[in-house]
Design an enzyme around this catalytic site. Structure first.
Site, PDB file in Angstrom:
ATOM      1  N   HIS A 146      -2.100  -5.545   1.753  1.00 14.43           N
ATOM      2  CA  HIS A 146      -3.397  -6.217   1.682  1.00 14.43           C
ATOM      3  C   HIS A 146      -3.150  -7.679   1.350  1.00 14.43           C
ATOM      4  O   HIS A 146      -2.227  -7.994   0.604  1.00 14.43           O
ATOM      5  CB  HIS A 146      -4.253  -5.593   0.570  1.00 14.43           C
ATOM      6  CG  HIS A 146      -5.463  -6.401   0.222  1.00 14.43           C
ATOM      7  ND1 HIS A 146      -6.611  -6.360   0.973  1.00 14.43           N
ATOM      8  CD2 HIS A 146      -5.693  -7.297  -0.776  1.00 14.43           C
ATOM      9  CE1 HIS A 146      -7.503  -7.195   0.441  1.00 14.43           C
ATOM     10  NE2 HIS A 146      -6.972  -7.770  -0.623  1.00 14.43           N
ATOM     11  N   THR A 180      -4.961  -7.313  10.802  1.00 15.22           N
ATOM     12  CA  THR A 180      -5.268  -6.059  10.100  1.00 15.22           C
ATOM     13  C   THR A 180      -4.760  -4.857  10.874  1.00 15.22           C
ATOM     14  O   THR A 180      -4.207  -3.916  10.299  1.00 15.22           O
ATOM     15  CB  THR A 180      -6.800  -5.934   9.898  1.00 15.22           C
ATOM     16  OG1 THR A 180      -7.257  -7.106   9.214  1.00 15.22           O
ATOM     17  CG2 THR A 180      -7.152  -4.707   9.085  1.00 15.22           C
ATOM     18  N   LYS A 223       0.824  -1.217   0.000  1.00 11.94           N
ATOM     19  CA  LYS A 223       0.000   0.000   0.000  1.00 11.94           C
ATOM     20  C   LYS A 223       0.859   1.268   0.000  1.00 11.94           C
ATOM     21  O   LYS A 223       2.077   1.205   0.236  1.00 11.94           O
ATOM     22  CB  LYS A 223      -0.930  -0.042   1.212  1.00 11.94           C
ATOM     23  CG  LYS A 223      -1.904  -1.237   1.193  1.00 11.94           C
ATOM     24  CD  LYS A 223      -2.906  -1.138   2.330  1.00 11.94           C
ATOM     25  CE  LYS A 223      -3.868  -2.306   2.322  1.00 11.94           C
ATOM     26  NZ  LYS A 223      -4.911  -2.164   3.364  1.00 11.94           N
ATOM     27  N   ARG A 271      -1.800 -14.643   4.949  1.00  2.00           N
ATOM     28  CA  ARG A 271      -2.402 -13.872   6.043  1.00  2.00           C
ATOM     29  C   ARG A 271      -1.619 -14.054   7.339  1.00  2.00           C
ATOM     30  O   ARG A 271      -1.501 -13.129   8.148  1.00  2.00           O
ATOM     31  CB  ARG A 271      -3.885 -14.219   6.189  1.00  2.00           C
ATOM     32  CG  ARG A 271      -4.692 -13.599   5.033  1.00  2.00           C
ATOM     33  CD  ARG A 271      -6.132 -14.007   5.036  1.00  2.00           C
ATOM     34  NE  ARG A 271      -6.925 -13.360   6.070  1.00  2.00           N
ATOM     35  CZ  ARG A 271      -7.426 -12.134   5.979  1.00  2.00           C
ATOM     36  NH1 ARG A 271      -7.180 -11.392   4.924  1.00  2.00           N
ATOM     37  NH2 ARG A 271      -8.165 -11.637   6.940  1.00  2.00           N
ATOM     38  N   ASN A 279      -1.947   0.158   6.782  1.00  2.00           N
ATOM     39  CA  ASN A 279      -1.429  -1.115   7.299  1.00  2.00           C
ATOM     40  C   ASN A 279      -0.524  -1.866   6.307  1.00  2.00           C
ATOM     41  O   ASN A 279      -0.418  -3.090   6.363  1.00  2.00           O
ATOM     42  CB  ASN A 279      -2.569  -2.003   7.830  1.00  2.00           C
ATOM     43  CG  ASN A 279      -3.545  -2.426   6.747  1.00  2.00           C
ATOM     44  OD1 ASN A 279      -3.433  -1.998   5.612  1.00  2.00           O
ATOM     45  ND2 ASN A 279      -4.486  -3.275   7.111  1.00  2.00           N
ATOM     46  N   TYR A 291     -12.585  -1.887  -3.184  1.00  2.20           N
ATOM     47  CA  TYR A 291     -13.056  -2.039  -1.802  1.00  2.20           C
ATOM     48  C   TYR A 291     -14.575  -1.855  -1.696  1.00  2.20           C
ATOM     49  O   TYR A 291     -15.083  -1.459  -0.649  1.00  2.20           O
ATOM     50  CB  TYR A 291     -12.328  -1.050  -0.888  1.00  2.20           C
ATOM     51  CG  TYR A 291     -10.922  -1.477  -0.526  1.00  2.20           C
ATOM     52  CD1 TYR A 291     -10.698  -2.633   0.213  1.00  2.20           C
ATOM     53  CD2 TYR A 291      -9.817  -0.725  -0.901  1.00  2.20           C
ATOM     54  CE1 TYR A 291      -9.419  -3.033   0.572  1.00  2.20           C
ATOM     55  CE2 TYR A 291      -8.531  -1.116  -0.556  1.00  2.20           C
ATOM     56  CZ  TYR A 291      -8.335  -2.271   0.181  1.00  2.20           C
ATOM     57  OH  TYR A 291      -7.071  -2.663   0.544  1.00  2.20           O
ATOM     58  N   ARG A 320       3.037  -6.577   8.863  1.00  2.00           N
ATOM     59  CA  ARG A 320       2.345  -5.399   9.429  1.00  2.00           C
ATOM     60  C   ARG A 320       2.982  -4.958  10.742  1.00  2.00           C
ATOM     61  O   ARG A 320       3.061  -3.760  11.031  1.00  2.00           O
ATOM     62  CB  ARG A 320       0.859  -5.701   9.587  1.00  2.00           C
ATOM     63  CG  ARG A 320       0.117  -5.645   8.242  1.00  2.00           C
ATOM     64  CD  ARG A 320      -1.297  -6.087   8.386  1.00  2.00           C
ATOM     65  NE  ARG A 320      -2.092  -5.876   7.174  1.00  2.00           N
ATOM     66  CZ  ARG A 320      -3.145  -6.608   6.865  1.00  2.00           C
ATOM     67  NH1 ARG A 320      -3.544  -7.576   7.663  1.00  2.00           N
ATOM     68  NH2 ARG A 320      -3.827  -6.365   5.749  1.00  2.00           N
ATOM     69  N   GLU A 373      -9.842 -10.519  -7.006  1.00  4.45           N
ATOM     70  CA  GLU A 373      -8.897  -9.406  -6.875  1.00  4.45           C
ATOM     71  C   GLU A 373      -7.786  -9.494  -7.927  1.00  4.45           C
ATOM     72  O   GLU A 373      -7.355  -8.466  -8.474  1.00  4.45           O
ATOM     73  CB  GLU A 373      -8.348  -9.379  -5.450  1.00  4.45           C
ATOM     74  CG  GLU A 373      -9.436  -8.997  -4.454  1.00  4.45           C
ATOM     75  CD  GLU A 373      -9.070  -9.191  -2.992  1.00  4.45           C
ATOM     76  OE1 GLU A 373      -9.929  -8.919  -2.143  1.00  4.45           O
ATOM     77  OE2 GLU A 373      -7.935  -9.619  -2.699  1.00  4.45           O
ATOM     78  N   PHE A 397     -15.249   3.907   7.608  1.00  4.85           N
ATOM     79  CA  PHE A 397     -13.874   4.212   7.188  1.00  4.85           C
ATOM     80  C   PHE A 397     -13.680   4.180   5.676  1.00  4.85           C
ATOM     81  O   PHE A 397     -12.558   4.354   5.198  1.00  4.85           O
ATOM     82  CB  PHE A 397     -12.887   3.256   7.867  1.00  4.85           C
ATOM     83  CG  PHE A 397     -13.099   1.796   7.551  1.00  4.85           C
ATOM     84  CD1 PHE A 397     -12.658   1.234   6.362  1.00  4.85           C
ATOM     85  CD2 PHE A 397     -13.732   0.969   8.481  1.00  4.85           C
ATOM     86  CE1 PHE A 397     -12.856  -0.113   6.084  1.00  4.85           C
ATOM     87  CE2 PHE A 397     -13.934  -0.377   8.208  1.00  4.85           C
ATOM     88  CZ  PHE A 397     -13.494  -0.915   7.000  1.00  4.85           C
TER      89      PHE A 397
HETATM   90  P1  CMP Z   1      -7.286  -4.666   3.931  1.00  2.00           P
HETATM   91  O1  CMP Z   1      -6.793  -6.000   4.325  1.00  2.00           O
HETATM   92  O2  CMP Z   1      -6.707  -4.060   2.711  1.00  2.00           O
HETATM   93  O3  CMP Z   1      -8.875  -4.720   3.770  1.00  2.00           O
HETATM   94  C1  CMP Z   1      -9.739  -3.674   4.096  1.00  2.00           C
HETATM   95  C2  CMP Z   1      -9.019  -2.496   4.665  1.00  2.00           C
HETATM   96  O4  CMP Z   1      -9.826  -1.577   5.335  1.00  2.00           O
HETATM   97  C3  CMP Z   1      -8.060  -2.986   5.720  1.00  2.00           C
HETATM   98  O5  CMP Z   1      -6.994  -3.671   5.141  1.00  2.00           O
HETATM   99  C4  CMP Z   1      -7.707  -1.696   6.434  1.00  2.00           C
HETATM  100  O6  CMP Z   1      -6.655  -1.016   5.772  1.00  2.00           O
HETATM  101  C5  CMP Z   1      -8.985  -0.911   6.274  1.00  2.00           C
HETATM  102  N1  CMP Z   1      -9.664  -0.803   7.544  1.00  2.00           N
HETATM  103  C6  CMP Z   1     -10.247  -1.792   8.230  1.00  2.00           C
HETATM  104  N2  CMP Z   1     -10.777  -1.305   9.387  1.00  2.00           N
HETATM  105  C7  CMP Z   1     -10.490   0.011   9.399  1.00  2.00           C
HETATM  106  C8  CMP Z   1     -10.753   1.048  10.326  1.00  2.00           C
HETATM  107  N3  CMP Z   1     -11.409   0.828  11.470  1.00  2.00           N
HETATM  108  N4  CMP Z   1     -10.320   2.304  10.023  1.00  2.00           N
HETATM  109  C9  CMP Z   1      -9.654   2.534   8.863  1.00  2.00           C
HETATM  110  N5  CMP Z   1      -9.372   1.570   7.946  1.00  2.00           N
HETATM  111  C10 CMP Z   1      -9.790   0.328   8.223  1.00  2.00           C
END
Ligand code: CMP
Length: 138
Positions: free
Chosen positions: A116, A92, A10, A86, A113, A50, A103, A127, A58
């Site tokens: 993905h 996450t 990212k 994962r 983070n 997304y 991460r 995807e 968010f």
């Molecule tokens: P990802 O695995 O790319 O899938 C969905 C993304 O949403 C996740 O990683 C985070 O980057 C983002 N995300 C999930 N929860 C939150 C949150 N509470 N606030 C901001 N971003 C979020």
């Protein structure tokens, strides 16, 4: 069980020049790269990727972040790819990620983070199709 997963490095991680270290960790964990591109998403593309999160509080923050700089998109192959990837990237929220995970090492917050990873074989296919034509995968 599919042998492929999809990942994005990212904008926070590409912007801090963590791309090489993250790819190195992925390769050392036994994944091989089947497709890869360095790309900057448009707002529409990030929103579509997304889409499942469109109603979440968010969502706009996530889209704004994902278009704030370039990303690296890739298809990875390994036995048990989705689950093993994962595990490699960690939770996450980096505050809850295990020591040594990508991460934990490179991410700053749940929003920013670093990487993905697909959460299922089905989503890995969807995807990968979002980013790559058949000609771009090996
Ligand atoms: P990802 O695995 O790319 O899938 C969905 C993304 O949403 C996740 O990683 C985070 O980057 C983002 N995300 C999930 N929860 C939150 C949150 N509470 N606030 C901001 N971003 C979020």
């Amino acid at each position: 069980m599919s042998k492929r997963t999809f990942t994005m490095i990212k904008p926070d991680a590409t912007g801090k020049s963590y791309t090489g270290a993250i790819l190195d960790q992925i390769l050392k964990a036994g994944f091989s790269i089947k497709a890869m591109k360095w790309i900057r998403l448009t707002e529409e593309q990030a929103g579509l990727f997304y889409d499942i999160h469109r109603e979440r509080a968010f969502f706009q923050e996530l889209v704004d972040f994902m278009i704030s700089g370039p990303i690296v998109a890739a298809v990875l192959e390994k036995e048990n790819a989705v689950a093993d990837f994962r595990t490699l990237i960690g939770a996450t929220n980096p505050a809850q990620a295990a020591d040594g995970t990508i991460r934990k090492l490179y991410a700053a917050s749940i929003g920013e983070n670093a990487v993905h990873g697909s959460d299922s074989d089905e989503n890995a296919n969807i995807e990968a199709d979002f980013f790559f034509s058949k000609l771009e995968r090996f």
